[in-house]
Design an enzyme around this catalytic site. Structure first.
Site, mmCIF file in Angstrom:
data_model
loop_
_atom_site.group_PDB
_atom_site.id
_atom_site.type_symbol
_atom_site.label_atom_id
_atom_site.label_comp_id
_atom_site.label_asym_id
_atom_site.label_seq_id
_atom_site.Cartn_x
_atom_site.Cartn_y
_atom_site.Cartn_z
ATOM 1 N N GLN A 33 -34.401 -12.095 12.433
ATOM 2 C CA GLN A 33 -34.969 -10.870 13.035
ATOM 3 C C GLN A 33 -36.395 -11.126 13.504
ATOM 4 O O GLN A 33 -37.016 -12.120 13.109
ATOM 5 C CB GLN A 33 -34.984 -9.746 11.987
ATOM 6 N N GLU A 108 -32.518 -11.766 -1.026
ATOM 7 C CA GLU A 108 -33.060 -11.401 0.306
ATOM 8 C C GLU A 108 -32.654 -12.501 1.282
ATOM 9 O O GLU A 108 -32.877 -13.689 1.024
ATOM 10 C CB GLU A 108 -34.583 -11.284 0.218
ATOM 11 N N ASP A 159 -31.636 -2.343 -0.874
ATOM 12 C CA ASP A 159 -32.750 -1.930 -0.014
ATOM 13 C C ASP A 159 -32.680 -2.783 1.248
ATOM 14 O O ASP A 159 -33.465 -3.722 1.452
ATOM 15 C CB ASP A 159 -34.077 -2.136 -0.743
#
Ligand code: SAM
Length: 286
Positions: A33, A108, A159
């Protein structure tokens, strides 16, 4: 003459917020990203992923406290917690504030987010990265839950970014089926579920999916200023029905498990967060 620099959030094509930029701190295109971290005049430091506001120093406490303290205190004895996403470290920090927590695994997918957060957002993660109970893994959350042992976690906190791109797999049947398998008998999973005023399908579709694997599916709300559009919903899926309906007295009795103060969460806010306005409640499975 200096020209003002603004960063416009591009989450919605026809509506959005903007921040006057004091100075840009990082702009990196990772394998997953576009990452921008900047200093704003209004909200302190801000992280943006693919044009979407992820977290700001100014209001991160609202979101992180509600995403963390609500499920852990509802459970009442959460020792093993899995965090998916949350690369800024804010959820990890709040999980580790709980005396009951013995192990906090954080998965993550983007190591760049972790590295940049450590460098530019220490106010959000604090010293969480160095806590001996913390295990930080750079990897895809779907792979981790696929391989994790049965009943190895009490709470899962997702999250993640929204269900597009790399985040999409975290809103699938496979992810929820694996999550149910690796949660203990009183286990539960919560996840960021968007702002229903603008993203109702995120709450509706993912709640219907969670219902296939968990008997008790609901949601609760938090008023996070920079998640524009009113209440932010946090999806809830539990194996037992006594967690969501915990009274304020029970939650108040458990609040001593949290080391440190809170700026948004209280036992009363905890309980009232499950009382949803009709425009949100109607998207939950019957
Ligand atoms: N608070 C933000 C929100 O509500 O949108 C989310 C913040 S956090 C920075 C989102 C993180 O999820 C990002 O760092 C992203 O890299 C991570 N992520 C997205 N998909 C993932 C996946 N499949 N596995 C693990 N982490 C993922």
């Amino acid at each position: 003459m200096t020209t003002d620099i603004w960063i416009n959030e591009s989450l919605y094509p026809d509506w959005g917020q903007r921040f006057l930029v004091k100075r840009e701190l990082a702009r990196v295109k990772s394998a997953f990203q576009d990452i921008v971290i900047f200093e704003s005049f209004s909200h302190g430091r801000v992280m943006v992923l693919d044009g979407v506001i992820q977290i700001t120093e100014g209001d991160e406490f609202v979101y992180q406290e509600m995403l963390t303290h609500v499920p852990l205190l509802a459970h009442g004895a959460a020792a093993n917690v899995l965090i998916i996403g949350a690369g800024d470290g804010g959820v990890l920090r709040r999980v580790l504030q709980h005396k009951s927590v013995q192990r906090a695994v954080m998965v993550e997918i983007d190591g760049e987010v972790i590295g940049l957060s450590k460098e530019f957002l220490p106010a959000i993660s604090g010293d969480a990265w160095n806590d001996p109970r913390a295990q930080v893994i750079v990897g895809d959350g779907i792979d981790y839950v696929r391989r994790a042992a049965d009943a190895s976690f009490d709470v899962i906190i997702v999250d993640s970014t929204d269900p597009v791109g790399v985040g999409e797999v975290l809103f699938t049947d496979e992810f929820y089926a694996s999550s149910a398998r690796i949660l203990s008998p009183r286990g539960l999973i919560v996840n960021q579920c968007g702002v229903p005023f603008m993203q109702a399908d995120e709450l509706r579709d993912t709640s219907a999916r969670r219902k296939k694997f968990f008997p008790h599916v609901s949601a609760y709300v938090a008023a996070v200023p920079t998640y524009v559009g009113g209440f932010m919903t946090l999806g809830w899926a539990a194996k037992t029905d006594d967690l969501e309906t915990c009274s304020a007295d029970i939650i108040r009795a458990r609040a001593g498990d949290i080391l440190g103060s809170t700026g948004y969460w209280t036992p009363e806010i905890h309980v009232s967060a499950f009382h949803l306005p009709p425009y949100i409640a109607r998207h939950l499975p019957k």
